[in-house]
Scaffold this motif. Structure first.
Motif, PDB file in Angstrom:
ATOM      1  N   UNK A  31       0.839  -1.208   0.000  1.00 47.44           N
ATOM      2  CA  UNK A  31       0.000   0.000   0.000  1.00 47.44           C
ATOM      3  C   UNK A  31       0.873   1.258   0.000  1.00 47.44           C
ATOM      4  N   UNK A  32       1.942   1.242   0.781  1.00 48.60           N
ATOM      5  CA  UNK A  32       2.835   2.398   0.820  1.00 48.60           C
ATOM      6  C   UNK A  32       3.490   2.619  -0.541  1.00 48.60           C
ATOM      7  N   UNK A  33       3.968   1.544  -1.185  1.00 46.55           N
ATOM      8  CA  UNK A  33       4.604   1.667  -2.500  1.00 46.55           C
ATOM      9  C   UNK A  33       3.602   2.211  -3.516  1.00 46.55           C
ATOM     10  N   UNK A  34       2.386   1.718  -3.483  1.00 48.09           N
ATOM     11  CA  UNK A  34       1.347   2.212  -4.407  1.00 48.09           C
ATOM     12  C   UNK A  34       1.113   3.712  -4.196  1.00 48.09           C
ATOM     13  N   UNK A  35       1.021   4.148  -2.941  1.00 47.28           N
ATOM     14  CA  UNK A  35       0.832   5.576  -2.645  1.00 47.28           C
ATOM     15  C   UNK A  35       2.041   6.394  -3.109  1.00 47.28           C
ATOM     16  N   UNK A  36       3.233   5.868  -2.895  1.00 51.07           N
ATOM     17  CA  UNK A  36       4.448   6.570  -3.309  1.00 51.07           C
ATOM     18  C   UNK A  36       4.498   6.715  -4.828  1.00 51.07           C
ATOM     19  N   UNK A  37       4.166   5.654  -5.545  1.00 46.72           N
ATOM     20  CA  UNK A  37       4.157   5.724  -7.001  1.00 46.72           C
ATOM     21  C   UNK A  37       3.086   6.693  -7.496  1.00 46.72           C
ATOM     22  N   UNK A  38       1.933   6.713  -6.850  1.00 46.98           N
ATOM     23  CA  UNK A  38       0.877   7.664  -7.228  1.00 46.98           C
ATOM     24  C   UNK A  38       1.355   9.101  -6.999  1.00 46.98           C
ATOM     25  N   UNK A  39       2.014   9.334  -5.875  1.00 48.88           N
ATOM     26  CA  UNK A  39       2.534  10.660  -5.564  1.00 48.88           C
ATOM     27  C   UNK A  39       3.626  11.062  -6.562  1.00 48.88           C
ATOM     28  N   UNK A  40       4.493  10.131  -6.899  1.00 52.56           N
ATOM     29  CA  UNK A  40       5.632  10.429  -7.771  1.00 52.56           C
ATOM     30  C   UNK A  40       5.261  10.575  -9.239  1.00 52.56           C
ATOM     31  N   UNK A  41       4.310   9.754  -9.714  1.00 54.73           N
ATOM     32  CA  UNK A  41       4.044   9.690 -11.155  1.00 54.73           C
ATOM     33  C   UNK A  41       2.631  10.098 -11.549  1.00 54.73           C
ATOM     34  N   UNK A  42       1.747  10.255 -10.579  1.00 51.74           N
ATOM     35  CA  UNK A  42       0.394  10.697 -10.871  1.00 51.74           C
ATOM     36  C   UNK A  42      -0.447   9.653 -11.576  1.00 51.74           C
ATOM     37  N   UNK A  43      -1.653  10.048 -11.992  1.00 52.24           N
ATOM     38  CA  UNK A  43      -2.573   9.081 -12.602  1.00 52.24           C
ATOM     39  C   UNK A  43      -2.101   8.571 -13.967  1.00 52.24           C
ATOM     40  N   UNK A  44      -1.193   9.282 -14.621  1.00 55.07           N
ATOM     41  CA  UNK A  44      -0.691   8.840 -15.910  1.00 55.07           C
ATOM     42  C   UNK A  44       0.355   7.740 -15.815  1.00 55.07           C
ATOM     43  N   UNK A  45       0.650   7.302 -14.587  1.00 52.75           N
ATOM     44  CA  UNK A  45       1.711   6.308 -14.407  1.00 52.75           C
ATOM     45  C   UNK A  45       1.418   4.993 -15.101  1.00 52.75           C
ATOM     46  N   UNK A  46       0.158   4.652 -15.264  1.00 55.77           N
ATOM     47  CA  UNK A  46      -0.179   3.361 -15.872  1.00 55.77           C
ATOM     48  C   UNK A  46       0.119   3.325 -17.364  1.00 55.77           C
ATOM     49  N   UNK A  47       0.354   4.484 -17.962  1.00 54.43           N
ATOM     50  CA  UNK A  47       0.723   4.529 -19.385  1.00 54.43           C
ATOM     51  C   UNK A  47       2.234   4.461 -19.564  1.00 54.43           C
ATOM     52  N   UNK A  48       2.982   4.603 -18.472  1.00 58.35           N
ATOM     53  CA  UNK A  48       4.445   4.589 -18.547  1.00 58.35           C
ATOM     54  C   UNK A  48       4.947   3.190 -18.899  1.00 58.35           C
TER      55      UNK A  48
END
Length: 183
Positions: A31-48
């Motif tokens: 959960x922490x990693x998911x929150x960190x990735x959301x904070x770092x890369x935003x909602x567009x992260x899934x297209x990366x």
């Protein structure tokens, strides 16, 4: 903690310095990693690219690391086993750091250690990533031939970097990312 760059052939011989301690990630960190990735890369992260590769191939949880400073998790990195041109290796990413702790060396230490761990296994011959050469170059990463490696999502071809004990991989790795062990 101070460590040397991965390769003595680096353009810059800047040591990695950090007060961070590293450990393997556990399911309790998810959960922490998911929150960190959301904070770092935003909602567009899934297209990366790294996220798209992991939709097809699972991360290696034995190469998922967390950096802590004063006992607080501050940065994480994942590795995904892949194959390119019939040669096995790893995709590094995402690498994410809590903005309050950026610039303290935790992420560089993670890159250094996870790359060393992966390649010391003698199962893969390289680590590829999408990132900024000024950041990763001092750790031994070099730019690949633009467009040679095909990702399952949009990638700036000038940001595809590789670290390998075999310098020929910079010029010879090519084609679509495939499953680890796929020849």
């Amino acid at each position: 903690m101070t460590v040397s760059p991965i390769s003595s052939a680096n353009k810059a011989e800047t040591p990695v310095s950090s007060a961070a301690q590293l450990r393997l990630a556990t399911p309790a960190d998810d959960a922490w990693v998911e929150e960190l990735q959301a904070l770092s890369f935003g909602p567009g992260r899934y297209a990366r690219a790294a996220f798209r590769v992991r939709e097809q191939f699972p991360i290696d949880t034995t190469l998922s690391l967390i950096a802590e400073i004063d006992g607080k998790p501050v940065s994480s990195v994942w590795m995904t086993p892949i194959s390119l041109s019939g040669v096995d290796g790893y995709l590094l990413g995402p690498l994410a750091t809590d903005p309050a702790y950026r610039g303290r060396g935790a992420a560089r230490l993670l890159v250094y250690e996870v790359t060393k761990l992966a390649l010391n296994r003698d199962e893969g011959q390289y680590v590829v990533l999408v990132g900024d050469e000024p950041y990763y170059g001092p750790l031994g990463f070099a730019r690949t031939k633009p467009g040679a490696i095909q990702f399952p999502g949009p990638v700036d071809p000038d940001r595809v970097l590789v670290y390998s004990t075999d310098p020929r991989h910079v010029d010879t790795l090519h084609g679509p990312i495939a499953a680890f062990g796929e020849r």
